[in-house]
Design an enzyme around this catalytic site. Sequence first.
Site, mmCIF file in Angstrom:
data_model
loop_
_atom_site.group_PDB
_atom_site.id
_atom_site.type_symbol
_atom_site.label_atom_id
_atom_site.label_comp_id
_atom_site.label_asym_id
_atom_site.label_seq_id
_atom_site.Cartn_x
_atom_site.Cartn_y
_atom_site.Cartn_z
ATOM 1 N N HIS B 405 0.924 -0.921 -0.127
ATOM 2 C CA HIS B 405 0.253 0.168 0.043
ATOM 3 C C HIS B 405 1.101 1.002 0.033
ATOM 4 C CE1 HIS B 405 -3.575 1.946 0.179
ATOM 5 N NE2 HIS B 405 -4.056 0.938 0.726
ATOM 6 N N ASP B 409 -2.522 2.118 -4.280
ATOM 7 C CA ASP B 409 -3.874 2.165 -3.929
ATOM 8 C C ASP B 409 -5.221 1.660 -4.544
ATOM 9 O OD1 ASP B 409 -2.537 4.116 -2.356
ATOM 10 O OD2 ASP B 409 -3.276 5.710 -3.841
#
Lengths: 327, 433
Positions: B405, B409
């Site tokens: 992450h 995204d």
Amino acid sequence: MPVMSYIDAVTLALKEEMERDSKVFVLGEDVGVRGGVFRATVGLYEQFGEDRVLDTPLTESAIVGVAIGAAAYGLRPVAEMQFADFIMPAVNQIISEASKLRYRSNGNWECPLVIRAPYGGGVHGALYHSQSVEKIFTGVPGLKIVMPASPYDVKGLLKAAIRDNDPVLFFEHKRCYRAIKEEVPLEDYTVPIGKAAVKREGTDVTVISYGLTLHYSLEAAKSLEQEGIDVHVLDLRTLVPLDKEAILEATAKTGKVLIIHEDNKTGGFAGEVASVIAEEAFFELDAPIRRLCGPDVPAMPYSPILEKEFMLTPEKIATAIRELAEF
Amino acid sequence: MATDILMPQLGESVTEGTISRWLKQPGDTISKYEPICEVETDKVVAEVPAVVEGVLKEIVVSEGETVEVGTLIARIGEVGQVNSEQEVQMISSPSETKKKEDAVQEKEDSMKHRYSPAVLRLAQEHQIDLAQIKGSGAGGRITRKDVMRVIEQGNSQPEAVSTPDVESPITLHKESKAPERKEENPSIAQRKGTKPSTLALENGDIEVPVTAVRRTIANRMVMSVHEAPHAWLMMEADVTGLVSLRNRLKGEFLQREGVPLSFVPFFIKAVVDSLKEYPQLNSVWANDKIILKKRINISIAVSTEESLFVPVIHDADEKSILGLAKDVHRLAQKARSGKLELSDMQGGTFTVNNTGSFGSIASGPIINHPQAAILSFESIAKRPMVQNDAIAIRDMMNLCMSIDHRILDGYLAGKFLSRVKERLESYHPDVQI
């Protein structure tokens, strides 16, 4: 710079201070005409006369009581206890009066008094001429307690004590009197009260001591060099006020601390030093704090064999250091 | 005549190796090419084969020790060469002396786990695993000096020992990573060694020793989970067309090409083509930047009974379904027979995981560090689905993806995964491959 003995440094400091300040005077048993039983005040009577070198009755309570009065009046008395063992009759004066004068007068009165007292064993003095008495006073706020180990410090600290405006107990190890010699400047200098001194740098074990055992510790440290044990030695010099910073620094050097004094272990000053370390340097410790002290027996034995057993020696100290190094 | 066994060079830029395990002990007979020890480097765990047959005479470098390439690690003597000298050696062979030492040590280890405040503090401040330090104090106690020594050693050789499994493509960026690395891996002992457990054993429990490979897997998983914040998403793909296509082709394919046609090449192809559209998924986190990789090298997870290997199909974007099928087959064979080479393991940029092969329908894979994402293809099953407002029986499969992450995204990951899904769904029985 002349080499002089521990006791010569005492005499020199007294002489210089009496020359410097006419308010300074000495009093005690046989300090005048006789020049002191250890010859600490030799020559002073001749130089400064009977008004400033007072032979007193055999009454320690009076010696200290008179001195407190004179100090309160503005003079700077240096009272001698012939032996520290004889300080007992004067304890009430020291603890109840001298230590509290400034406090109870809300700072209006001060007590610039020095009490000199030869202490310690190893001189075949038996029960009443061998005691270490510092622990009686170390827990009494209002007193300063100085216990030098070397001639240089003796001169500098005694002068600082005489110039101090509060009562100072100045304990001199009598085994050091003639045994310890070093170069002492003839010039005026003082050594600050409340400052310890690193006598030897090391990385394996930290020894904290004062007085005669400081010298034994240095001897032990030297002998342990061959075994590869590197000893750090701190001379406290002053017990009160205590140089905590130096203690913590010395602790951090090795993490293993051995505190040594001739006074018996229970209630001895090593307990206070150990507490400071435990409270403030816990995370520096790599081994339990150890104490090597005189045995908990009522007094120094008269028997030479037993006296030897009582006294600490470089060998006993080396053994204790070795154990800690191996821990 | 004894033959010297030296620490081999296991890959470029590898300058040292750690003996993780001796498979042979002095006195053991060894045939030629038989593995005598396991060596672990930052990049790979490998077995060192004997270059001659004979008897292991002497182990020079013991387990856990790290030495430079070319260092003498053992000596192999000739079979039957039992002379008096050797007999003497056998008696005092390392294993023997070790036993003796162990006996003594047992007695002297009583203080090994008694830590002083100073030792605990230093260990914590410098992140040192005390279990890895040999104590020089009484009863084996670890002294403050022992810890200080480890700290000093750790500081004096930071780069050589603390380069983690940075694969060659990103060695360029080592510099920017170096300071952080140092903190992560402060001591050789901590990183290289095994950490003895403090868990108590109960009756009937079995202790399984951790092999070097298992330990490497463990370390990498921990590093990945620790470093990369994992996010997870799943999509469902209708692969009815693909299933029919494969069913139509597989018999002929095996006959013609000599390798079975599995779904994996199709999965890889769908991934590779989608990576071309979304190069962000084919990237590496490098602290102060994200590196989008030019080459598309697909790591494929291959399991054996006790291990997991992730060999790499290099330049997978240049390969057809046939080429990919052959590569998958070749690498799987090599992995299962323990013959993977260092070059087979290096350079992966994205990992494909065929979890469906053992019946999984959903999984949360751990990213193959330092890649950006890993994609699991779950098992294909017939399910009733709504199609044109009617119920139809379709071959359905889940796609499960974990992403780093920091790099990605959900939006981008979702778009990428959608494209993989679309590609898989676009197959029908008449497609030519």
